[in-house]
Motif scaffolding. Structure first.
Motif, PDB file in Angstrom:
ATOM      1  N   THR A   7       0.869  -1.177   0.000  1.00  0.00           N
ATOM      2  CA  THR A   7       0.000   0.000   0.000  1.00  0.00           C
ATOM      3  C   THR A   7       0.907   1.228   0.000  1.00  0.00           C
ATOM      4  OG1 THR A   7      -0.077   0.219   2.409  1.00  0.00           O
ATOM      5  CG2 THR A   7      -1.732  -1.233   1.373  1.00  0.00           C
ATOM      6  N   GLU A   8       0.336   2.367  -0.299  1.00  0.00           N
ATOM      7  CA  GLU A   8       1.136   3.597  -0.314  1.00  0.00           C
ATOM      8  C   GLU A   8       1.722   3.868   1.072  1.00  0.00           C
ATOM      9  OE1 GLU A   8       0.811   8.315  -1.474  1.00  0.00           O
ATOM     10  OE2 GLU A   8      -0.730   6.943  -2.161  1.00  0.00           O
ATOM     11  N   LYS A   9       0.950   3.616   2.118  1.00  0.00           N
ATOM     12  CA  LYS A   9       1.435   3.837   3.486  1.00  0.00           C
ATOM     13  C   LYS A   9       2.594   2.896   3.810  1.00  0.00           C
ATOM     14  CE  LYS A   9       0.011   4.063   8.299  1.00  0.00           C
ATOM     15  NZ  LYS A   9      -1.073   3.948   9.253  1.00  0.00           N
ATOM     16  N   GLN A  10       2.455   1.609   3.452  1.00  0.00           N
ATOM     17  CA  GLN A  10       3.532   0.645   3.697  1.00  0.00           C
ATOM     18  C   GLN A  10       4.794   1.048   2.941  1.00  0.00           C
ATOM     19  OE1 GLN A  10       1.364  -2.797   2.299  1.00  0.00           O
ATOM     20  NE2 GLN A  10       1.240  -3.658   4.366  1.00  0.00           N
ATOM     21  N   GLN A  14       8.355   1.982   4.672  1.00  0.00           N
ATOM     22  CA  GLN A  14       9.575   1.257   4.308  1.00  0.00           C
ATOM     23  C   GLN A  14      10.629   2.202   3.727  1.00  0.00           C
ATOM     24  OE1 GLN A  14       9.272  -2.355   2.071  1.00  0.00           O
ATOM     25  NE2 GLN A  14       7.645  -3.174   3.355  1.00  0.00           N
ATOM     26  N   ARG A  15      10.197   3.106   2.883  1.00  0.00           N
ATOM     27  CA  ARG A  15      11.155   4.032   2.266  1.00  0.00           C
ATOM     28  C   ARG A  15      11.778   4.939   3.317  1.00  0.00           C
ATOM     29  NH1 ARG A  15      11.131   6.932  -3.502  1.00  0.00           N
ATOM     30  NH2 ARG A  15      13.122   7.958  -3.210  1.00  0.00           N
ATOM     31  N   PHE A  16      10.967   5.492   4.220  1.00  0.00           N
ATOM     32  CA  PHE A  16      11.501   6.341   5.275  1.00  0.00           C
ATOM     33  C   PHE A  16      12.440   5.546   6.177  1.00  0.00           C
ATOM     34  CE2 PHE A  16      11.418   8.033   9.587  1.00  0.00           C
ATOM     35  CZ  PHE A  16      11.946   9.300   9.354  1.00  0.00           C
ATOM     36  N   SER A  17      12.054   4.314   6.514  1.00  0.00           N
ATOM     37  CA  SER A  17      12.893   3.477   7.377  1.00  0.00           C
ATOM     38  C   SER A  17      14.247   3.200   6.734  1.00  0.00           C
ATOM     39  CB  SER A  17      12.185   2.149   7.675  1.00  0.00           C
ATOM     40  OG  SER A  17      10.981   2.370   8.348  1.00  0.00           O
ATOM     41  N   LYS A  18      14.217   2.858   5.456  1.00  0.00           N
ATOM     42  CA  LYS A  18      15.469   2.564   4.759  1.00  0.00           C
ATOM     43  C   LYS A  18      16.338   3.813   4.629  1.00  0.00           C
ATOM     44  CE  LYS A  18      17.199  -0.002   0.788  1.00  0.00           C
ATOM     45  NZ  LYS A  18      16.869  -0.663  -0.470  1.00  0.00           N
ATOM     46  N   THR A  19      15.705   4.958   4.372  1.00  0.00           N
ATOM     47  CA  THR A  19      16.449   6.215   4.272  1.00  0.00           C
ATOM     48  C   THR A  19      17.058   6.585   5.618  1.00  0.00           C
ATOM     49  OG1 THR A  19      15.027   6.976   2.482  1.00  0.00           O
ATOM     50  CG2 THR A  19      16.255   8.663   3.675  1.00  0.00           C
ATOM     51  N   ALA A  20      16.308   6.430   6.695  1.00  0.00           N
ATOM     52  CA  ALA A  20      16.819   6.735   8.032  1.00  0.00           C
ATOM     53  C   ALA A  20      17.986   5.807   8.388  1.00  0.00           C
ATOM     54  CB  ALA A  20      15.701   6.616   9.063  1.00  0.00           C
ATOM     55  N   LEU A  21      17.852   4.531   8.070  1.00  0.00           N
ATOM     56  CA  LEU A  21      18.914   3.565   8.329  1.00  0.00           C
ATOM     57  C   LEU A  21      20.169   3.930   7.544  1.00  0.00           C
ATOM     58  CD1 LEU A  21      19.313   0.937   9.932  1.00  0.00           C
ATOM     59  CD2 LEU A  21      18.555  -0.308   7.918  1.00  0.00           C
ATOM     60  N   ARG A  22      20.002   4.280   6.285  1.00  0.00           N
ATOM     61  CA  ARG A  22      21.149   4.671   5.455  1.00  0.00           C
ATOM     62  C   ARG A  22      21.800   5.945   5.987  1.00  0.00           C
ATOM     63  NH1 ARG A  22      22.313   2.743   0.582  1.00  0.00           N
ATOM     64  NH2 ARG A  22      20.197   1.999   0.337  1.00  0.00           N
ATOM     65  N   ALA A  23      20.991   6.901   6.437  1.00  0.00           N
ATOM     66  CA  ALA A  23      21.542   8.148   6.985  1.00  0.00           C
ATOM     67  C   ALA A  23      22.385   7.868   8.231  1.00  0.00           C
ATOM     68  CB  ALA A  23      20.412   9.121   7.302  1.00  0.00           C
ATOM     69  N   LEU A  24      21.882   7.017   9.110  1.00  0.00           N
ATOM     70  CA  LEU A  24      22.659   6.657  10.302  1.00  0.00           C
ATOM     71  C   LEU A  24      23.933   5.909   9.928  1.00  0.00           C
ATOM     72  CD1 LEU A  24      19.791   5.587  12.727  1.00  0.00           C
ATOM     73  CD2 LEU A  24      21.229   7.639  12.871  1.00  0.00           C
ATOM     74  N   HIS A  25      23.848   5.085   8.894  1.00  0.00           N
ATOM     75  CA  HIS A  25      25.028   4.356   8.430  1.00  0.00           C
ATOM     76  C   HIS A  25      26.095   5.337   7.917  1.00  0.00           C
ATOM     77  CE1 HIS A  25      27.321   0.959   7.001  1.00  0.00           C
ATOM     78  NE2 HIS A  25      27.375   1.468   5.792  1.00  0.00           N
ATOM     79  N   GLY A 130      15.282  -8.462  -9.874  1.00  0.00           N
ATOM     80  CA  GLY A 130      14.854  -8.944  -8.576  1.00  0.00           C
ATOM     81  C   GLY A 130      13.497  -8.349  -8.263  1.00  0.00           C
ATOM     82  N   ARG A 131      13.102  -8.482  -7.040  1.00  0.00           N
ATOM     83  CA  ARG A 131      11.856  -7.864  -6.612  1.00  0.00           C
ATOM     84  C   ARG A 131      12.007  -6.351  -6.656  1.00  0.00           C
ATOM     85  NH1 ARG A 131      11.300 -11.912  -1.837  1.00  0.00           N
ATOM     86  NH2 ARG A 131      10.242 -13.584  -2.919  1.00  0.00           N
ATOM     87  N   LYS A 132      10.894  -5.681  -6.830  1.00  0.00           N
ATOM     88  CA  LYS A 132      10.914  -4.225  -6.881  1.00  0.00           C
ATOM     89  C   LYS A 132      11.514  -3.685  -5.588  1.00  0.00           C
ATOM     90  CE  LYS A 132       7.956  -0.283  -7.845  1.00  0.00           C
ATOM     91  NZ  LYS A 132       8.871   0.392  -8.708  1.00  0.00           N
ATOM     92  N   GLU A 133      12.492  -2.796  -5.721  1.00  0.00           N
ATOM     93  CA  GLU A 133      13.190  -2.254  -4.570  1.00  0.00           C
ATOM     94  C   GLU A 133      12.457  -1.054  -4.000  1.00  0.00           C
ATOM     95  OE1 GLU A 133      17.463  -1.732  -4.768  1.00  0.00           O
ATOM     96  OE2 GLU A 133      17.465  -2.895  -6.612  1.00  0.00           O
ATOM     97  N   VAL A 134      12.604  -0.900  -2.696  1.00  0.00           N
ATOM     98  CA  VAL A 134      12.153   0.313  -2.026  1.00  0.00           C
ATOM     99  C   VAL A 134      13.401   1.159  -1.870  1.00  0.00           C
ATOM    100  CG1 VAL A 134      11.203   1.275   0.090  1.00  0.00           C
ATOM    101  CG2 VAL A 134      10.306  -0.878  -0.809  1.00  0.00           C
ATOM    102  N   LYS A 135      13.474   2.237  -2.631  1.00  0.00           N
ATOM    103  CA  LYS A 135      14.665   3.090  -2.576  1.00  0.00           C
ATOM    104  C   LYS A 135      14.747   3.778  -1.221  1.00  0.00           C
ATOM    105  CE  LYS A 135      15.619   2.393  -6.903  1.00  0.00           C
ATOM    106  NZ  LYS A 135      16.674   1.511  -7.263  1.00  0.00           N
TER     107      LYS A 135
END
Length: 136
Positions: A7-10, A14-25, A130-135
């Motif tokens: 869904t758009e919310k999911q 996921q996108r915000f989570s991955k971006t936040a994780l990458r920023a901390l990295h 592969g499966r569609k990525e969440v950037k």
């Protein structure tokens, strides 16, 4: 069993989570890398090192769980090579700055290289999807 579309919310979570994780990295890599390159005492950059290793591990796990083919694509293989170079920090401690530079350069290739390179399968000898990525 086919996976249903996000869904758009999911997707946004996921996108915000991955971006936040990458920023901390990136923050962790910057702090630890600066300490290594400038020969700062380890206790002053150890927290950044822990941040970089834990977020890097989480991102790697994210990719493997999302699609195991990540492990045979160059983006996964080069990430494993980076881990191997990190492992050389122990027996070749005097070369940490050089090893770190090599790791950062590999990171640029993995993150910013063309899709045909990043998605190239070392098993198949060609680009595989592969499966569609969440950037992020």
């Amino acid at each position: 069993m086919a996976r249903k579309e996000l869904t758009e919310k999911q997707f946004m979570v996921q996108r915000f989570s991955k971006t936040a994780l990458r920023a901390l990295h990136i923050l962790g890599i910057t702090g630890a890398g600066g300490g290594i390159l400038l020969h700062v005492p380890q206790e002053q950059w150890l927290l950044y090192w822990i941040m970089a290793m834990s977020t890097g591990s989480a991102m790697m796990l994210w990719e493997i769980v999302r699609d195991w083919r990540w492990l045979i694509q160059l983006k996964g293989v080069l990430t494993l090579v980076k881990l191997g170079l990190l492992g050389l920090f122990i027996p070749f401690a005097a070369y940490k700055p050089e090893l770190l530079i090599a790791i950062v350069l590999l990171s640029v290739v993995v993150s910013h290289g063309p899709a045909g390179l990043r998605h190239f399968s070392i098993v198949h000898g060609r680009r595989i999807g592969g499966r569609k990525e969440v950037k992020g």
